[in-house]
Write a protein that holds these residues in place. Structure first.
Motif: not given
Length: 446
Positions: A96-118
């Motif tokens: 709870n409170g995490a913004i686009g990161v995993d439990m270790d606070k590493n960034p995760l790609e989002t569907v919006l970012e994937r769409a933009k990359s395509l």
């Protein structure tokens, strides 16, 4: 802590019906806090009392399943908006409170970012500030949703990821230390700060619109009661292109109505969302290569339609209200509480007991402020007359409608899933919120 965007999510294709062709456009709609009781309440709120039948709503027409929402935090089961939005955007559970990161606070790609990359265009439309938990979880990577300025800065510093941004947030984007609005303008964006300006903007430039200091006013109080619908129309118009687009739409303030235990404000927000979905129904008819997925990040408030053991829920007065309970409370704070004035504010006639209660609350709170000031002036200044009257106004409305509440926070209830358009059957049945993201990743990669 602001993070970069180096890692990518590994997505396991979800079990689903065979995909004939991937949608060109994907519109993800989040009704923040919209548990199943809210869509039920909206059906009864919109019911025509002159007919024997309870009419269906746009939600009923497109219901396809349910979703669980739990976060990855030691089996607490109750999520916040950041963890749930991150699950919906990245297909990963987190804290709870995490913004686009995993439990270790590493960034995760989002569907919006994937769409933009395509090569697709992307956009967000929300009624909160555009750097609030849900939109941020599609656009940013940060260890805490509370880092509002960092998140706003990342919208420029980590690369501009969207072609349309519409919502609130002057406080965070026009600051003494940095004017991000000017920076977006320098990057070729058209900036607007009124709903009317949306109607005249051209589509040859990306669009950045902020319409209030933080979140937008309640729908019941705003200059446009269906502002989400208006913003959604502008966004789809701006995003249309040969390669398609991904658009996030959030009815942010259903959640705020739930937190405040304010059924009138919540139904105003639900109506704004319903009008947005009705627009998207017509949009999909003319753009059949578009998929619309609608769900909630969690349910808020534990709202109950029928309270105190009485077998009825009466939304009649909700249909007559012309302003929010918060707005009524503010007016009562600065004006004498008379029968004529109060009936005008509520837009229905209060009983003598209801009127007397409001008068007593105002009188007792003012006395409490005066008495406390004698012994603790600082404490007296923290006693809010407006807040006391807001609580009293909501109590009148809850009493009239027989509405109950179990919480001022979130609950662990499953939430409904709705879908229309291309590949909508992929979202049938029970699924976890991470499954929704997995399916969207799958469709983007087709």
């Amino acid at each position: 802590m602001s993070c970069g965007n180096e890692s990518k999510t590994t997505v396991t294709p979800a079990e689903s019906a065979p995909v004939i062709s991937a949608p060109k456009n994907i519109i993800m709609v989040v009704g923040d806090g919209m548990g199943p009781t809210y869509t039920t309440a909206y059906r009864y709120f919109k019911d025509d009392p002159t007919t024997p039948k309870v009419e269906n709503t746009v939600f009923d027409r497109h219901l396809v399943g349910m979703s669980s929402t739990y976060p990855d935090t030691h089996h607490s089961y109750v999520t916040d908006s950041a963890a749930s939005a991150t699950a919906l955007s990245t297909a990963n559970k987190t804290y709870n409170g995490a913004i686009g990161v995993d439990m270790d606070k590493n960034p995760l790609e989002t569907v919006l970012e994937r769409a933009k990359s395509l090569g697709k265009k992307t956009g967000i439309v929300v009624t909160s500030q555009i750097n609030h938990a849900t939109p941020a979880s599609y656009l940013a990577h940060n260890e805490s949703r509370q880092n509002y300025n960092e998140i706003a800065d990342s919208y420029i510093d980590d690369g501009i990821k969207a072609d349309v941004y519409l919502g609130g947030g002057w406080k965070y984007f026009i600051r003494d230390d940095r004017n991000l609005v000017n920076e977006f303008k320098d990057n070729g964006f058209t900036y607007v700060d009124s709903y009317q300006a949306l109607e005249t903007t051209t589509t040859d430039k990306p669009l950045f619109g902020l319409f209030d200091k933080k979140g937008l006013p309640w729908a019941l109080d705003d200059t446009n009661m269906h502002r989400l619908s208006s913003m959604a129309k502008a966004a789809t118009k701006h995003l249309e292109n040969q390669k398609g687009y991904f658009l996030l739409i959030e009815a942010s303030q259903i959640d705020w109505g739930g937190h405040a235990n304010d059924i009138a404000a919540a139904m105003g927000e639900m109506d704004d969302l319903a009008k947005t979905l009705e627009y998207l129904e017509t949009y999909v008819k003319s753009h059949p290569d578009t998929l619309v997925v609608v769900t909630a990040d969690h349910s808020t408030g534990g709202v109950t339609l029928g309270a105190h053991g009485v077998y009825e829920w009466k939304p009649e007065v909700l249909r007559t209200m012309l302003q929010s309970p918060a707005s009524i409370a503010k007016a009562l704070e600065t004006n004498d509480i008379t029968k004529t004035k109060t009936n005008e504010l509520f837009n229905f006639e209060l009983t003598e007991d209801e009127l007397s209660t409001l008068i007593t609350v105002k009188s007792d709170t003012l006395k409490n402020i005066q008495i406390t000031a004698i012994t603790d002036e600082a404490k007296s200044k923290k006693i809010s007359l407006e807040k006391a009257l807001y609580t009293a106004v909501k109590k009148v409305i809850d009493g009239r409608t027989n509405t109950g509440w179990t919480s001022s926070g979130h609950t662990a209830a499953d939430v409904p899933v709705f879908a229309l358009g291309s590949n909508k059957d992929m979202f049938n049945g029970y699924q976890d919120n991470t499954d929704i993201a997995k399916k969207i990743f799958t469709l983007l990669d087709k």
